[in-house]
Write a protein that holds these residues in place. Structure first.
Motif, PDB file in Angstrom:
ATOM      1  N   ARG A 193      40.282  41.223  41.000  1.00 32.43           N
ATOM      2  CA  ARG A 193      39.926  42.623  40.863  1.00 32.43           C
ATOM      3  C   ARG A 193      40.597  43.193  39.625  1.00 32.43           C
ATOM      4  O   ARG A 193      41.772  42.965  39.401  1.00 32.43           O
ATOM      5  CB  ARG A 193      40.372  43.413  42.090  1.00 32.43           C
ATOM      6  N   ALA A 201      39.385  49.802  37.757  1.00 33.48           N
ATOM      7  CA  ALA A 201      38.043  50.331  37.945  1.00 33.48           C
ATOM      8  C   ALA A 201      37.397  50.675  36.605  1.00 33.48           C
ATOM      9  O   ALA A 201      38.030  51.217  35.704  1.00 33.48           O
ATOM     10  CB  ALA A 201      38.100  51.567  38.833  1.00 33.48           C
ATOM     11  N   ASP A 202      36.114  50.339  36.463  1.00 34.49           N
ATOM     12  CA  ASP A 202      35.384  50.673  35.252  1.00 34.49           C
ATOM     13  C   ASP A 202      35.240  52.186  35.137  1.00 34.49           C
ATOM     14  O   ASP A 202      35.042  52.892  36.125  1.00 34.49           O
ATOM     15  CB  ASP A 202      34.004  50.021  35.280  1.00 34.49           C
ATOM     16  N   ASP A 258      27.346  49.562  43.089  1.00 33.12           N
ATOM     17  CA  ASP A 258      28.361  49.163  42.118  1.00 33.12           C
ATOM     18  C   ASP A 258      29.773  49.497  42.603  1.00 33.12           C
ATOM     19  O   ASP A 258      30.722  48.733  42.360  1.00 33.12           O
ATOM     20  CB  ASP A 258      28.096  49.839  40.778  1.00 33.12           C
ATOM     21  N   ASP A 307      30.501  46.717  45.090  1.00 36.41           N
ATOM     22  CA  ASP A 307      30.701  45.409  44.461  1.00 36.41           C
ATOM     23  C   ASP A 307      32.027  45.321  43.707  1.00 36.41           C
ATOM     24  O   ASP A 307      32.626  44.248  43.613  1.00 36.41           O
ATOM     25  CB  ASP A 307      29.552  45.092  43.510  1.00 36.41           C
ATOM     26  N   SER A 308      32.477  46.436  43.159  1.00 34.26           N
ATOM     27  CA  SER A 308      33.739  46.456  42.410  1.00 34.26           C
ATOM     28  C   SER A 308      34.936  46.667  43.319  1.00 34.26           C
ATOM     29  O   SER A 308      36.071  46.732  42.832  1.00 34.26           O
ATOM     30  CB  SER A 308      33.702  47.563  41.355  1.00 34.26           C
ATOM     31  N   GLU A 309      34.697  46.778  44.627  1.00 32.33           N
ATOM     32  CA  GLU A 309      35.754  47.038  45.613  1.00 32.33           C
ATOM     33  C   GLU A 309      36.537  48.306  45.260  1.00 32.33           C
ATOM     34  O   GLU A 309      37.767  48.365  45.343  1.00 32.33           O
ATOM     35  CB  GLU A 309      36.684  45.839  45.740  1.00 32.33           C
ATOM     36  N   SER A 310      35.806  49.336  44.866  1.00 33.07           N
ATOM     37  CA  SER A 310      36.430  50.593  44.471  1.00 33.07           C
ATOM     38  C   SER A 310      37.054  51.293  45.667  1.00 33.07           C
ATOM     39  O   SER A 310      36.611  51.155  46.809  1.00 33.07           O
ATOM     40  CB  SER A 310      35.390  51.514  43.825  1.00 33.07           C
TER      41      SER A 310
END
Length: 291
Positions: A74, A77-78, A104, A107-110
């Motif tokens: 990970r 975060a974008d 999204d 998927d990014s595990e935000s």
């Protein structure tokens, strides 16, 4: 923000090892604390020139606690997931592709920052994710695109045609759960916000008992919390396998709205809410030290 809810939730967050260390040892081990602060400063300097990647388990249906321990990496975060201007540039406006945005985030595990520091990882059920992926592919004008209400609808009861019920349509209102004591949740606090597909035969969706007894407009102290054994007896067959033996949960209806700064909030019916949060250096170090 619901101050009573915030105080109740913050009390449970104090069980986290990092907070406990600071609370119980600050007087007796001041030197150790100062050393830790120095380490954090050094980490900040190092991370400014790198992605500061670290491994962290990804929660997937059917994964065991041992199998998720060797997960993908990970990263921070974008910016398009957390910054309103970059979000709008990526997903559009009038209307935005909210379905793709939610996928999204999953998927990014935000994580979402609730109550000023409680980090909940957003997790979509497989059924809901599949539904949103299909909607996203159909484009921004698809009728299934989730709605982000404007800042004038900062509480669910302010939205048009609101009613106190268990109804959800996967567009304006979602079925969801807050889940506590998840061993490997992003954010390092063991907290997950799961959204599921309403009225879609979702094996991870609300059980009949959760639907029939729903009263999410009331305070948590008077509501029914469920542990894994109870949920599995009611029909959610793999809850413990996915979230862990100690996980317990409370079901909520959720919706999306913006604030005056164009940030997006995921808000529960009782008023507790969070906004997408960038994973900070302290959270990353915390996860590596105590995760």
């Amino acid at each position: 923000m619901n101050k009573n809810r915030m105080q109740c939730d913050f009390k449970s967050s104090l069980d986290h090892p990092f907070r406990t260390y600071i609370r119980t040892n600050s007087k007796r081990k001041l030197g150790s604390v100062m050393l830790l602060r120095l380490v954090l400063c050094l980490v900040c300097l190092v991370s400014s020139g790198s992605s500061f990647a670290f491994t962290h388990p990804i929660l997937q249906p059917g994964a065991t606690r041992s199998s998720v321990s060797s997960s993908s990496t990970r990263h921070m975060a974008d910016a398009h997931l957390t910054d309103p201007a970059q979000r709008d540039a990526r997903y559009g406006t009038n209307p935005p592709n909210v379905a793709q945005y939610l996928v999204d985030l999953h998927d990014s595990e935000s994580t979402f920052d609730f109550c000023g520091g409680m980090m909940f990882q957003l997790v979509l059920s497989e059924k809901l994710k599949g539904h949103l992926v299909a909607v996203a592919k159909n484009g921004n004008d698809d009728k299934g695109q989730p709605v982000i209400f404007d800042a004038g609808n900062s509480r669910m009861h302010q939205t048009p045609n609101y009613s106190q019920s268990a109804n959800a349509d996967n567009v304006r209102v979602f079925h969801g759960r807050e889940i506590r004591k998840v061993n490997d949740a992003a954010g390092g606090m063991g907290m997950v916000l799961q959204l599921s597909l309403a009225d879609g035969d979702d094996p991870e969706g609300w059980t009949k008992q959760e639907v029939d007894g729903y009263d999410g407009w009331g305070h948590d102290s008077g509501r029914v919390w469920r542990n894994g054994d109870r949920l599995e007896e009611e029909g959610y067959k793999h809850f413990k396998k996915r979230f862990g033996e100690k996980a317990f949960t409370l079901n909520h209806r959720f919706y999306l709205h913006k604030d005056g700064g164009n940030r997006m909030w995921l808000s529960a019916e009782d008023g507790c809410e969070g906004t997408p949060s960038e994973v900070g250096v302290i959270s990353k170090l915390q996860s590596m030290m105590f995760g």
